[in-house]
Design an enzyme around this catalytic site. Sequence first.
Site, PDB file in Angstrom:
ATOM      1  N   ASP A   1      23.707  48.174  35.836  1.00 40.79           N
ATOM      2  CA  ASP A   1      24.008  49.001  37.001  1.00 40.79           C
ATOM      3  C   ASP A   1      22.728  49.724  37.407  1.00 40.79           C
ATOM      4  O   ASP A   1      22.131  50.435  36.606  1.00 40.79           O
ATOM      5  CB  ASP A   1      25.112  50.023  36.663  1.00 40.79           C
ATOM      6  CG  ASP A   1      25.464  50.884  37.861  1.00 40.79           C
ATOM      7  OD1 ASP A   1      25.891  50.329  38.879  1.00 40.79           O
ATOM      8  OD2 ASP A   1      25.280  52.124  37.785  1.00 40.79           O
TER       9      ASP A   1
ATOM     10  N   GLU B   1      24.405  43.516  40.401  1.00 37.35           N
ATOM     11  CA  GLU B   1      25.040  43.588  41.704  1.00 37.35           C
ATOM     12  C   GLU B   1      24.059  43.120  42.754  1.00 37.35           C
ATOM     13  O   GLU B   1      22.852  43.290  42.612  1.00 37.35           O
ATOM     14  CB  GLU B   1      25.433  45.038  42.000  1.00 37.35           C
ATOM     15  CG  GLU B   1      26.779  45.404  41.461  1.00 37.35           C
ATOM     16  CD  GLU B   1      27.121  46.843  41.804  1.00 37.35           C
ATOM     17  OE1 GLU B   1      28.132  47.062  42.442  1.00 37.35           O
ATOM     18  OE2 GLU B   1      26.348  47.732  41.421  1.00 37.35           O
TER      19      GLU B   1
ATOM     20  N   ASP C   1      28.277  55.462  35.427  1.00 36.92           N
ATOM     21  CA  ASP C   1      27.348  54.322  35.459  1.00 36.92           C
ATOM     22  C   ASP C   1      27.648  53.310  34.363  1.00 36.92           C
ATOM     23  O   ASP C   1      27.518  52.101  34.571  1.00 36.92           O
ATOM     24  CB  ASP C   1      25.903  54.814  35.302  1.00 36.92           C
ATOM     25  CG  ASP C   1      25.504  55.765  36.410  1.00 36.92           C
ATOM     26  OD1 ASP C   1      26.096  55.658  37.512  1.00 36.92           O
ATOM     27  OD2 ASP C   1      24.622  56.599  36.186  1.00 36.92           O
TER      28      ASP C   1
END
Length: 400
Positions: free
Chosen positions: A187, A271, A351
Amino acid sequence: MAVYRKVYRFRMEPTRAQGEALLRMAGARRFVWNWGLARRKEAYAATGKGLTYNQQAAELTALKKQPKMAWLREADSQLLQQALKDLDLAFTAFFEKRAGFPRFKSKKRDEPRFRIPQRVKVEDSKVYVPKVGWVRIRQSQPVDCPIKGATFKRDGEGHWYVTLTAEFEMPDVPLPPANPERVVGIDLGLKDFAVLSDGTRIAPPKFYRRAMKKLRKAQRELSRKQKRSKNRDKARHRLNRVHARVRNQRQDWLHKLTTDLVQKYDGLCIEDLNLKGMAKTKLSLSVLDAALGEFRRQLEYKSIWYRKHLAVIDRYFPSSKLCRECGAINQNLALSDRVWTCECGAVHERDLNAAQNIRAEGIRNIPVAVGHTETLNAWGEGVRPARCRQSSLNQESHAL
Ligand SMILES: [Zn+2]
Protein backbone atom coordinates in the site's frame (compact mmCIF):
# COMPACT_ATOMS: atom_id res chain seq x y z
CA MET A 1 9.65 -14.70 -27.16
CA ALA A 2 8.40 -11.50 -25.69
CA VAL A 3 10.57 -8.41 -25.88
CA TYR A 4 10.83 -6.12 -22.90
CA ARG A 5 12.49 -2.82 -22.32
CA LYS A 6 15.03 -2.05 -19.64
CA VAL A 7 16.41 1.36 -18.76
CA TYR A 8 19.86 2.25 -17.40
CA ARG A 9 20.92 5.67 -16.26
CA PHE A 10 24.50 6.63 -15.57
CA ARG A 11 26.21 9.82 -14.55
CA MET A 12 28.78 10.86 -17.19
CA GLU A 13 32.19 12.30 -16.49
CA PRO A 14 33.15 14.07 -19.70
CA THR A 15 36.43 15.93 -20.04
CA ARG A 16 36.10 19.65 -20.57
CA ALA A 17 36.41 19.24 -24.35
CA GLN A 18 33.88 16.43 -24.36
CA GLY A 19 31.48 18.50 -22.26
CA GLU A 20 31.69 21.24 -24.86
CA ALA A 21 31.13 18.74 -27.67
CA LEU A 22 28.05 17.39 -25.88
CA LEU A 23 26.73 20.92 -25.52
CA ARG A 24 27.25 21.50 -29.25
CA MET A 25 25.22 18.36 -29.99
CA ALA A 26 22.43 19.61 -27.74
CA GLY A 27 22.66 22.99 -29.48
CA ALA A 28 22.34 21.35 -32.89
CA ARG A 29 19.30 19.42 -31.70
CA ARG A 30 17.69 22.60 -30.40
CA PHE A 31 18.46 24.39 -33.66
CA VAL A 32 16.90 21.63 -35.78
CA TRP A 33 13.85 21.42 -33.53
CA ASN A 34 13.27 25.17 -33.72
CA TRP A 35 13.95 25.31 -37.45
CA GLY A 36 11.58 22.35 -38.01
CA LEU A 37 8.88 23.95 -35.90
CA ALA A 38 9.22 27.26 -37.76
CA ARG A 39 9.06 25.45 -41.11
CA ARG A 40 5.86 23.68 -40.08
CA LYS A 41 4.31 26.98 -39.05
CA GLU A 42 5.33 28.63 -42.33
CA ALA A 43 3.99 25.74 -44.37
CA TYR A 44 0.73 25.82 -42.47
CA ALA A 45 0.34 29.58 -42.95
CA ALA A 46 1.02 29.28 -46.70
CA THR A 47 -0.90 26.12 -47.57
CA GLY A 48 -3.13 25.29 -44.62
CA LYS A 49 -1.22 22.03 -44.24
CA GLY A 50 1.67 20.99 -42.03
CA LEU A 51 4.72 18.99 -43.07
CA THR A 52 5.33 15.30 -42.58
CA TYR A 53 8.45 13.86 -41.04
CA ASN A 54 9.65 12.62 -44.45
CA GLN A 55 9.22 16.06 -46.04
CA GLN A 56 11.12 17.63 -43.17
CA ALA A 57 13.93 15.06 -43.33
CA ALA A 58 14.38 15.92 -47.04
CA GLU A 59 14.43 19.63 -46.20
CA LEU A 60 17.02 18.99 -43.53
CA THR A 61 19.31 17.25 -46.02
CA ALA A 62 19.07 20.30 -48.29
CA LEU A 63 19.62 22.66 -45.39
CA LYS A 64 22.84 20.91 -44.36
CA LYS A 65 24.26 21.45 -47.85
CA GLN A 66 24.12 25.21 -47.49
CA PRO A 67 27.62 26.60 -46.82
CA LYS A 68 26.57 28.62 -43.75
CA MET A 69 25.08 25.46 -42.25
CA ALA A 70 28.36 23.56 -42.37
CA TRP A 71 28.46 23.48 -38.57
CA LEU A 72 25.39 21.26 -38.55
CA ARG A 73 27.38 18.57 -40.32
CA GLU A 74 29.57 18.30 -37.24
CA ALA A 75 26.64 16.82 -35.35
CA ASP A 76 25.63 13.20 -35.69
CA SER A 77 23.12 12.99 -38.53
CA GLN A 78 20.86 10.54 -36.70
CA LEU A 79 20.68 12.94 -33.78
CA LEU A 80 19.34 15.64 -36.11
CA GLN A 81 16.81 13.29 -37.68
CA GLN A 82 15.76 12.23 -34.21
CA ALA A 83 15.04 15.89 -33.38
CA LEU A 84 12.58 15.95 -36.30
CA LYS A 85 11.06 12.66 -35.20
CA ASP A 86 10.61 14.04 -31.69
CA LEU A 87 8.98 17.12 -33.19
CA ASP A 88 6.67 14.88 -35.20
CA LEU A 89 5.75 12.99 -32.01
CA ALA A 90 5.06 16.31 -30.28
CA PHE A 91 2.67 17.28 -33.09
CA THR A 92 0.93 13.91 -32.93
CA ALA A 93 0.49 14.38 -29.17
CA PHE A 94 -0.92 17.84 -29.85
CA PHE A 95 -3.41 16.62 -32.48
CA GLU A 96 -4.49 13.82 -30.18
CA LYS A 97 -5.03 16.43 -27.44
CA ARG A 98 -2.46 14.80 -25.16
CA ALA A 99 -0.21 17.84 -25.10
CA GLY A 100 -0.13 21.53 -25.92
CA PHE A 101 1.18 23.02 -29.16
CA PRO A 102 4.93 22.33 -29.48
CA ARG A 103 6.98 25.31 -28.41
CA PHE A 104 10.36 26.61 -29.38
CA LYS A 105 13.25 25.35 -27.25
CA SER A 106 15.13 28.03 -25.42
CA LYS A 107 18.75 27.91 -24.40
CA LYS A 108 17.86 29.45 -21.06
CA ARG A 109 14.75 27.53 -20.17
CA ASP A 110 15.39 24.06 -21.53
CA GLU A 111 18.07 21.73 -20.22
CA PRO A 112 20.54 20.66 -22.93
CA ARG A 113 19.66 17.22 -24.23
CA PHE A 114 19.70 15.07 -27.30
CA ARG A 115 18.82 11.58 -28.36
CA ILE A 116 20.63 9.06 -30.52
CA PRO A 117 18.71 6.01 -31.71
CA GLN A 118 21.68 3.78 -32.58
CA ARG A 119 25.42 3.16 -32.42
CA VAL A 120 25.77 3.99 -28.73
CA LYS A 121 27.93 1.44 -26.91
CA VAL A 122 29.05 0.88 -23.34
CA GLU A 123 32.41 -0.70 -22.51
CA ASP A 124 34.76 -0.53 -19.52
CA SER A 125 32.81 2.22 -17.77
CA LYS A 126 32.73 4.32 -20.90
CA VAL A 127 29.95 5.23 -23.28
CA TYR A 128 30.56 5.79 -26.96
CA VAL A 129 28.83 8.91 -28.27
CA PRO A 130 29.02 9.30 -32.07
CA LYS A 131 31.07 12.37 -33.05
CA VAL A 132 32.13 12.90 -29.43
CA GLY A 133 33.98 9.68 -28.63
CA TRP A 134 34.33 7.52 -25.53
CA VAL A 135 33.11 9.34 -22.44
CA ARG A 136 33.73 8.03 -18.94
CA ILE A 137 30.61 7.05 -16.94
CA ARG A 138 29.96 5.96 -13.36
CA GLN A 139 28.76 2.54 -14.31
CA SER A 140 26.80 1.21 -11.34
CA GLN A 141 25.62 -1.98 -13.06
CA PRO A 142 26.54 -4.04 -16.11
CA VAL A 143 24.70 -3.33 -19.36
CA ASP A 144 23.73 -6.86 -20.23
CA CYS A 145 21.31 -6.44 -23.11
CA PRO A 146 21.49 -4.67 -26.50
CA ILE A 147 21.10 -0.89 -26.45
CA LYS A 148 18.29 0.46 -28.59
CA GLY A 149 18.62 4.15 -27.91
CA ALA A 150 20.27 6.72 -25.72
CA THR A 151 19.30 10.08 -24.29
CA PHE A 152 21.99 12.48 -23.14
CA LYS A 153 21.01 15.22 -20.80
CA ARG A 154 22.65 17.85 -18.64
CA ASP A 155 20.71 18.50 -15.46
CA GLY A 156 20.29 21.65 -13.42
CA GLU A 157 23.41 20.84 -11.43
CA GLY A 158 25.48 20.84 -14.62
CA HIS A 159 26.00 17.07 -14.62
CA TRP A 160 25.58 15.01 -17.75
CA TYR A 161 23.60 11.79 -17.61
CA VAL A 162 23.03 9.12 -20.19
CA THR A 163 19.82 7.11 -20.18
CA LEU A 164 20.11 3.91 -22.18
CA THR A 165 17.09 2.02 -23.36
CA ALA A 166 17.85 -1.63 -23.84
CA GLU A 167 15.74 -4.54 -24.91
CA PHE A 168 15.76 -8.06 -23.63
CA GLU A 169 13.82 -11.14 -24.57
CA MET A 170 12.12 -13.48 -22.19
CA PRO A 171 10.77 -16.82 -23.26
CA ASP A 172 6.99 -16.97 -23.02
CA VAL A 173 7.14 -19.85 -20.56
CA PRO A 174 4.95 -19.24 -17.54
CA LEU A 175 6.64 -18.09 -14.37
CA PRO A 176 7.07 -20.71 -11.66
CA PRO A 177 4.21 -20.63 -9.16
CA ALA A 178 4.76 -18.42 -6.15
CA ASN A 179 5.08 -19.56 -2.58
CA PRO A 180 2.13 -17.70 -1.00
CA GLU A 181 4.28 -16.90 2.01
CA ARG A 182 6.37 -14.85 -0.35
CA VAL A 183 3.51 -12.88 -1.90
CA VAL A 184 3.23 -9.37 -0.58
CA GLY A 185 0.65 -6.59 -0.83
CA ILE A 186 2.00 -3.05 -1.01
CA ASP A 187 0.00 0.00 0.00
CA LEU A 188 1.58 3.26 -1.11
CA GLY A 189 1.01 6.50 0.70
CA LEU A 190 2.40 9.71 2.04
CA LYS A 191 2.85 9.17 5.76
CA ASP A 192 4.67 5.93 5.14
CA PHE A 193 5.96 5.58 1.60
CA ALA A 194 4.74 2.01 1.68
CA VAL A 195 3.14 -0.40 4.11
CA LEU A 196 3.52 -4.11 3.34
CA SER A 197 0.95 -6.76 4.12
CA ASP A 198 3.41 -8.44 6.52
CA GLY A 199 3.47 -5.27 8.60
CA THR A 200 6.73 -3.80 7.32
CA ARG A 201 6.66 -0.03 7.10
CA ILE A 202 8.87 1.86 4.68
CA ALA A 203 9.25 5.43 5.86
CA PRO A 204 9.55 8.14 3.24
CA PRO A 205 13.23 8.93 2.63
CA LYS A 206 14.74 11.40 5.06
CA PHE A 207 15.75 13.84 2.35
CA TYR A 208 12.11 14.35 1.38
CA ARG A 209 11.06 16.91 3.92
CA ARG A 210 14.23 18.94 3.47
CA ALA A 211 13.95 18.76 -0.30
CA MET A 212 10.37 19.93 -0.17
CA LYS A 213 11.36 22.97 1.89
CA LYS A 214 14.16 23.83 -0.52
CA LEU A 215 11.91 23.40 -3.54
CA ARG A 216 9.28 25.65 -2.05
CA LYS A 217 11.87 28.29 -1.23
CA ALA A 218 13.44 28.17 -4.69
CA GLN A 219 10.03 28.39 -6.33
CA ARG A 220 9.02 31.35 -4.18
CA GLU A 221 12.22 33.15 -5.08
CA LEU A 222 11.68 32.55 -8.76
CA SER A 223 8.14 33.88 -8.67
CA ARG A 224 9.32 37.07 -6.95
CA LYS A 225 11.89 37.94 -9.62
CA GLN A 226 11.05 40.22 -12.51
CA LYS A 227 10.35 38.59 -15.84
CA ARG A 228 13.25 38.57 -18.28
CA SER A 229 15.74 39.74 -15.63
CA LYS A 230 19.19 38.35 -14.91
CA ASN A 231 18.10 37.54 -11.37
CA ARG A 232 15.20 35.53 -12.68
CA ASP A 233 17.58 33.42 -14.76
CA LYS A 234 19.70 32.82 -11.69
CA ALA A 235 16.66 31.86 -9.62
CA ARG A 236 15.52 29.48 -12.34
CA HIS A 237 18.95 27.90 -12.33
CA ARG A 238 18.79 27.41 -8.60
CA LEU A 239 15.35 25.81 -8.87
CA ASN A 240 16.60 23.48 -11.61
CA ARG A 241 19.54 22.51 -9.43
CA VAL A 242 17.27 21.65 -6.48
CA HIS A 243 14.99 19.63 -8.78
CA ALA A 244 17.95 17.72 -10.16
CA ARG A 245 19.27 16.88 -6.70
CA VAL A 246 15.87 15.66 -5.51
CA ARG A 247 15.50 13.54 -8.64
CA ASN A 248 18.90 11.92 -8.18
CA GLN A 249 18.36 11.15 -4.51
CA ARG A 250 14.93 9.76 -5.29
CA GLN A 251 16.26 7.52 -8.06
CA ASP A 252 18.97 6.04 -5.84
CA TRP A 253 16.56 5.41 -3.02
CA LEU A 254 13.87 3.88 -5.25
CA HIS A 255 16.31 1.61 -7.07
CA LYS A 256 17.51 0.13 -3.82
CA LEU A 257 13.96 -0.32 -2.53
CA THR A 258 12.54 -1.95 -5.67
CA THR A 259 15.51 -4.29 -6.05
CA ASP A 260 15.14 -5.38 -2.41
CA LEU A 261 11.42 -6.02 -2.84
CA VAL A 262 11.74 -7.95 -6.08
CA GLN A 263 14.53 -10.10 -4.67
CA LYS A 264 12.73 -10.81 -1.41
CA TYR A 265 9.27 -11.75 -2.74
CA ASP A 266 7.94 -14.15 -5.40
CA GLY A 267 4.78 -12.15 -5.99
CA LEU A 268 4.08 -8.45 -5.57
CA CYS A 269 0.62 -6.90 -5.53
CA ILE A 270 0.20 -3.17 -5.97
CA GLU A 271 -2.61 -0.79 -6.71
CA ASP A 272 -2.83 0.97 -10.01
CA LEU A 273 -1.53 4.53 -9.64
CA ASN A 274 -4.00 6.26 -7.48
CA LEU A 275 -3.42 9.10 -5.13
CA LYS A 276 -6.53 8.23 -3.14
CA GLY A 277 -7.49 11.85 -2.69
CA MET A 278 -4.48 12.55 -0.57
CA ALA A 279 -5.14 16.05 0.63
CA LYS A 280 -1.77 17.67 0.04
CA THR A 281 -0.28 20.69 -1.62
CA LYS A 282 0.27 20.74 -5.36
CA LEU A 283 4.03 20.65 -4.94
CA SER A 284 4.21 17.69 -2.57
CA LEU A 285 1.74 15.89 -4.82
CA SER A 286 3.87 16.42 -7.89
CA VAL A 287 6.96 15.11 -6.10
CA LEU A 288 5.07 12.15 -4.67
CA ASP A 289 3.40 11.52 -7.98
CA ALA A 290 6.76 11.26 -9.70
CA ALA A 291 8.06 8.91 -7.01
CA LEU A 292 5.03 6.62 -7.23
CA GLY A 293 5.17 6.52 -11.01
CA GLU A 294 8.86 5.72 -10.92
CA PHE A 295 8.34 3.07 -8.21
CA ARG A 296 5.74 1.37 -10.39
CA ARG A 297 7.92 1.57 -13.51
CA GLN A 298 10.91 0.03 -11.73
CA LEU A 299 8.82 -2.67 -10.12
CA GLU A 300 7.38 -3.60 -13.52
CA TYR A 301 10.62 -4.08 -15.35
CA LYS A 302 12.46 -5.59 -12.40
CA SER A 303 9.72 -8.15 -11.81
CA ILE A 304 10.06 -9.22 -15.44
CA TRP A 305 13.83 -9.22 -15.21
CA TYR A 306 13.90 -11.27 -11.99
CA ARG A 307 10.97 -13.41 -13.19
CA LYS A 308 8.59 -12.56 -10.38
CA HIS A 309 4.81 -12.16 -10.41
CA LEU A 310 3.34 -8.69 -10.35
CA ALA A 311 -0.39 -8.12 -9.95
CA VAL A 312 -1.75 -4.62 -10.43
CA ILE A 313 -5.10 -4.04 -8.77
CA ASP A 314 -7.77 -1.86 -10.31
CA ARG A 315 -7.66 1.67 -8.96
CA TYR A 316 -11.32 1.48 -7.90
CA PHE A 317 -10.72 -1.48 -5.61
CA PRO A 318 -11.70 -0.17 -2.13
CA SER A 319 -8.54 -1.40 -0.43
CA SER A 320 -8.74 0.96 2.55
CA LYS A 321 -12.50 0.74 3.15
CA LEU A 322 -12.85 -3.01 2.92
CA CYS A 323 -12.93 -5.05 6.15
CA ARG A 324 -10.72 -8.04 5.56
CA GLU A 325 -12.56 -10.01 8.26
CA CYS A 326 -16.16 -9.77 7.04
CA GLY A 327 -15.93 -8.11 3.58
CA ALA A 328 -18.07 -5.12 4.59
CA ILE A 329 -17.22 -1.76 3.07
CA ASN A 330 -16.91 1.23 5.37
CA GLN A 331 -18.32 4.09 3.31
CA ASN A 332 -17.73 6.58 6.11
CA LEU A 333 -13.97 6.10 6.28
CA ALA A 334 -12.34 9.54 6.27
CA LEU A 335 -8.82 10.35 5.09
CA SER A 336 -7.81 11.21 8.62
CA ASP A 337 -8.97 7.87 10.07
CA ARG A 338 -5.77 5.94 10.76
CA VAL A 339 -7.58 3.24 12.76
CA TRP A 340 -11.19 2.16 12.33
CA THR A 341 -13.61 -0.38 13.76
CA CYS A 342 -15.85 -2.41 11.52
CA GLU A 343 -19.45 -3.23 12.43
CA CYS A 344 -18.30 -6.84 12.84
CA GLY A 345 -16.03 -5.70 15.66
CA ALA A 346 -12.71 -5.99 13.82
CA VAL A 347 -10.29 -3.13 14.49
CA HIS A 348 -8.18 -2.14 11.50
CA GLU A 349 -5.03 -0.17 11.17
CA ARG A 350 -5.81 1.63 7.93
CA ASP A 351 -2.69 1.10 5.78
CA LEU A 352 -1.99 -2.42 6.98
CA ASN A 353 -5.61 -3.42 6.26
CA ALA A 354 -5.25 -1.89 2.79
CA ALA A 355 -1.99 -3.74 2.11
CA GLN A 356 -3.54 -7.04 3.20
CA ASN A 357 -6.60 -6.44 1.00
CA ILE A 358 -4.34 -5.61 -1.94
CA ARG A 359 -2.50 -8.86 -1.36
CA ALA A 360 -5.74 -10.88 -1.11
CA GLU A 361 -7.02 -9.33 -4.34
CA GLY A 362 -3.73 -9.66 -6.20
CA ILE A 363 -2.93 -13.23 -5.25
CA ARG A 364 -6.07 -14.39 -7.06
CA ASN A 365 -4.18 -13.66 -10.26
CA ILE A 366 -0.93 -15.28 -9.19
CA PRO A 367 -0.50 -19.04 -9.52
CA VAL A 368 0.61 -20.37 -6.16
CA ALA A 369 2.73 -23.43 -5.55
CA VAL A 370 1.06 -26.78 -4.97
CA GLY A 371 1.32 -27.85 -1.37
CA HIS A 372 0.61 -24.37 -0.16
CA THR A 373 -2.98 -23.48 0.48
CA GLU A 374 -3.62 -19.80 0.45
CA THR A 375 -5.81 -18.91 3.39
CA LEU A 376 -8.95 -17.38 2.02
CA ASN A 377 -10.61 -14.38 3.51
CA ALA A 378 -13.46 -15.16 5.84
CA TRP A 379 -16.04 -14.45 3.15
CA GLY A 380 -14.36 -16.78 0.68
CA GLU A 381 -13.24 -16.24 -2.82
CA GLY A 382 -15.22 -15.16 -5.85
CA VAL A 383 -17.50 -12.71 -4.10
CA ARG A 384 -16.27 -9.88 -6.22
CA PRO A 385 -15.34 -10.19 -9.90
CA ALA A 386 -11.63 -10.41 -10.57
CA ARG A 387 -10.33 -6.99 -11.40
CA CYS A 388 -6.66 -7.68 -11.42
CA ARG A 389 -4.62 -7.61 -14.49
CA GLN A 390 -1.09 -8.68 -15.10
CA SER A 391 0.96 -5.63 -15.64
CA SER A 392 2.33 -4.99 -19.07
CA LEU A 393 5.43 -3.12 -19.94
CA ASN A 394 4.84 -1.07 -22.99
CA GLN A 395 5.28 2.59 -22.30
CA GLU A 396 8.16 4.49 -23.72
CA SER A 397 10.12 5.73 -20.78
CA HIS A 398 11.88 8.63 -22.41
CA ALA A 399 10.82 11.96 -21.09
CA LEU A 400 11.89 14.19 -23.92
ZN1 LIG B 1 -15.92 -6.41 9.35
